[in-house]
Design an enzyme around this catalytic site. Sequence first.
Site, PDB file in Angstrom:
ATOM      1  NE  ARG A 143      34.685  30.542  68.290  1.00 23.52           N
ATOM      2  CZ  ARG A 143      33.792  29.702  68.804  1.00 23.52           C
ATOM      3  NH1 ARG A 143      33.199  29.996  69.954  1.00 23.52           N
ATOM      4  NH2 ARG A 143      33.489  28.580  68.202  1.00 23.52           N
ATOM      5  CD1 TRP A 150      26.298  33.970  79.573  1.00 23.50           C
ATOM      6  CD2 TRP A 150      26.521  33.928  81.808  1.00 23.50           C
ATOM      7  NE1 TRP A 150      27.438  33.263  79.867  1.00 23.50           N
ATOM      8  CE2 TRP A 150      27.601  33.222  81.235  1.00 23.50           C
ATOM      9  CE3 TRP A 150      26.457  34.029  83.192  1.00 23.50           C
ATOM     10  CZ2 TRP A 150      28.604  32.631  82.009  1.00 23.50           C
ATOM     11  CZ3 TRP A 150      27.466  33.443  83.964  1.00 23.50           C
ATOM     12  CH2 TRP A 150      28.521  32.752  83.381  1.00 23.50           C
ATOM     13  CB  SER A 197      17.872  29.610  78.006  1.00 23.04           C
ATOM     14  OG  SER A 197      17.781  30.979  78.255  1.00 23.04           O
ATOM     15  N   PRO A 258      25.637  22.316  66.881  1.00 26.39           N
ATOM     16  CG  PRO A 258      23.615  22.943  65.906  1.00 26.39           C
ATOM     17  CD  PRO A 258      24.263  22.679  67.243  1.00 26.39           C
ATOM     18  N   GLY A 291      26.490  28.480  80.534  1.00 30.72           N
ATOM     19  CA  GLY A 291      27.490  29.496  80.195  1.00 30.72           C
ATOM     20  C   GLY A 291      28.889  29.033  80.569  1.00 30.72           C
ATOM     21  CG  ASP A 293      30.115  26.697  76.917  1.00 31.59           C
ATOM     22  OD1 ASP A 293      30.140  27.730  77.602  1.00 31.59           O
ATOM     23  OD2 ASP A 293      29.960  26.716  75.681  1.00 31.59           O
ATOM     24  CD  GLU A 491      36.287  33.880  75.508  1.00 25.03           C
ATOM     25  OE1 GLU A 491      37.472  33.604  75.185  1.00 25.03           O
ATOM     26  OE2 GLU A 491      35.319  33.196  75.159  1.00 25.03           O
TER      27      GLU A 491
HETATM   28  O1  LIG Z   1      31.285  27.802  70.439  1.00 31.82           O
HETATM   29  C1  LIG Z   1      31.484  27.247  71.702  1.00 31.82           C
HETATM   30  C2  LIG Z   1      30.602  27.876  72.745  1.00 31.82           C
HETATM   31  O2  LIG Z   1      30.768  29.289  72.694  1.00 31.82           O
HETATM   32  C3  LIG Z   1      29.946  30.069  73.519  1.00 31.82           C
HETATM   33  O3  LIG Z   1      30.372  30.003  74.878  1.00 31.82           O
HETATM   34  C4  LIG Z   1      31.326  30.915  75.319  1.00 31.82           C
HETATM   35  O4  LIG Z   1      31.138  32.240  74.828  1.00 31.82           O
HETATM   36  C5  LIG Z   1      29.892  32.880  75.166  1.00 31.82           C
HETATM   37  C6  LIG Z   1      29.945  34.278  74.604  1.00 31.82           C
HETATM   38  O5  LIG Z   1      30.895  35.055  75.270  1.00 31.82           O
HETATM   39  C7  LIG Z   1      29.660  32.878  76.676  1.00 31.82           C
HETATM   40  O6  LIG Z   1      28.345  33.303  76.930  1.00 31.82           O
HETATM   41  C8  LIG Z   1      29.863  31.479  77.245  1.00 31.82           C
HETATM   42  O7  LIG Z   1      29.818  31.588  78.639  1.00 31.82           O
HETATM   43  C9  LIG Z   1      31.235  30.951  76.820  1.00 31.82           C
HETATM   44  O8  LIG Z   1      31.488  29.700  77.369  1.00 31.82           O
HETATM   45  C10 LIG Z   1      28.474  29.663  73.470  1.00 31.82           C
HETATM   46  O9  LIG Z   1      27.732  30.348  74.460  1.00 31.82           O
HETATM   47  C11 LIG Z   1      28.316  28.174  73.653  1.00 31.82           C
HETATM   48  O10 LIG Z   1      26.975  27.803  73.586  1.00 31.82           O
HETATM   49  C12 LIG Z   1      29.120  27.502  72.548  1.00 31.82           C
HETATM   50  O11 LIG Z   1      28.920  26.137  72.560  1.00 31.82           O
END
Ligand SMILES: OC[C@H]1O[C@H](O[C@H]2O[C@H](CO)[C@@H](O)[C@H](O)[C@H]2O)[C@H](O)[C@@H](O)[C@@H]1O
Length: 567
Positions: A143, A150, A197, A258, A291, A293, A491
């Site tokens: 996705r 990062w 960021s 969003p 990062g 989350d 991932e």
């Molecule tokens: O859509 C939900 C969240 O998705 C991202 O976070 C996750 O994927 C990123 C890409 O691999 C990674 O950088 C991050 O560590 C993951 O937790 C996004 O970065 C979030 O902001 C978003 O809310």
Amino acid sequence: MNANGQIYCYGPLLHTVQMAKLFPDSKTFVDMKLKASPETTLEDFDAFMASKNNTPTRDEIREFVDAHFGEKGTELDVWTPTDWVERPGFLDLVHDPDLRQWGMDLNNIWRELGRKMKEDVQKNPQYYSIIPVPNPVIVPGGRFIEFYYWDSYWIIRGLLHSEMTNTARGMIENFLNMVQRIGFIPNGGRVYYWGRSQPPLLTAMVKSYVDFTKDDLFAINALDVLEHEFEYFINNHTVQAKGHNLVAYRDSSSGPRPESYSEDVETSESFDTEAAKEDHYSELKSAAESGMDFSSRWYINEDGTNVGNLTNAKTRSIVPVELNAILYWNAKMIAEFHSKAGNVEKMTEYETKAQKIKEAIQAVLWNEEAGCWLDYDLINDKPRNYYVSSNLSPLWVKAYNISDSEKISASVLKYIENNKLDTFPGGVPNTLYQTGEQWDFPNVWAPMQYILVEGLDNLGTPEAKELSQRWGQRWVKSNFEAYRETLAMFEKYDAEKFGGHGGGGEYGVQTGFGWTNGVIIEWLAKYGRQISLSGNTGGAAPSSRIISLLGVTAVALVGALAGRFIW
Ligand SMILES: OC[C@H]1O[C@H](O[C@H]2O[C@H](CO)[C@@H](O)[C@H](O)[C@H]2O)[C@H](O)[C@@H](O)[C@@H]1O
């Protein structure tokens, strides 16, 4: 931000569409292209709402979306990197034939993860949520079809090992360009990430590039921008703890995320006032800036512990070990680049900044009793004595007094033993608390595995180095086992299962996957001479030689056909 902020970032249109839950993944809608200008779309939306008494049905909302938005992802073309080579030199360092073949497969995957923006994005950016950048990028996958800040550090290191220096430099130039245009690097390449960021690794990307290419001038020319990013973090993230200045994660936007709008609105329902809901959104977005989350790492409940759920997120009140360690590292690298440029005054200025951050880390985050660094809780004014992989991140960037290495090594190894971190077949978990969130137990993530392993290696004592090597090789073997069984790079993975992939959180586990591949390529280069698959812990050694067939691995395909696919 251009006029499309009221569509992709906040406002009644975003609210109405996202709360109708038209798509299984909330990110889908905010990645869709506009068919008309933002102004026309907003006028049409007002007219649409008025015609439906402000209470359109779900089907009517779907019709509005179908009429005004195109499919997601159409702004990007799959791009074969022009500097891609079939047999990068790192493969010669890998002695086991199956691992070497896997290295070739991973090198092939760069071609699947390359994305270039269509020309129309530069001409008409207001029609898209994607942030225009000059050069093509390698994306994480699944996705995640845009760059992530990062993630790109490990992707770029993998590209450098794969001899794709132009692609790596192009990605770094995009980031430099973004700091010049926007003032900072957003979480990912979409306008809806505008308030936050991610861990600031741009300077480390430049350092990696320079280490590989010896092109010192590249770093010297980037210095103004690197300083700018450093100051952005200091100016917007500083908190005080025990009389020291440190940094914590932050977000400057309002409203729910969003890309996960309805999810955030739902967790906010337990708060009574608009102000409390807004605070909750900020805590969630600040966690996204980290990062990680989401994770219990960000929970502070009324008892001051980490037991709870997302409504207990208090990210802004937690001083995170790795963010401070990374800023220390940034100051050190900026000082080093200034020294190369002969700017003695500037070098001294950044050495002094680094020294101050190191002192603050030592005074506030180092915990003698635990024998490790710990995040600090600003609400209860106390250290958070919970294992998180980031607790060991100062080892990675050497954010401690090097003369203390022996003592720190003994303490940290005891900490690892006390937390039984060496007992997991599938890698070292991110936390030890199982909440169902993706950055909690039992999930293991490549970037954090890297930080742990490289940190122990940097520490330099024989015991730390031995553990580092064992964990690094275990990770390679476990990722290989997952690949052998499923033909996929994930991932995140499962600490409890050798070769098992991760799960949990608000979206299904993604494959691709940029940072995972980057770490494996680097470690195939690092351990390739010693590592062999015979006696592969927890998983049978491959029964036959893997044969690459049009970028597909035959033995894995056989496994998949035999019903071993997990999806
Ligand atoms: O859509 C939900 C969240 O998705 C991202 O976070 C996750 O994927 C990123 C890409 O691999 C990674 O950088 C991050 O560590 C993951 O937790 C996004 O970065 C979030 O902001 C978003 O809310």
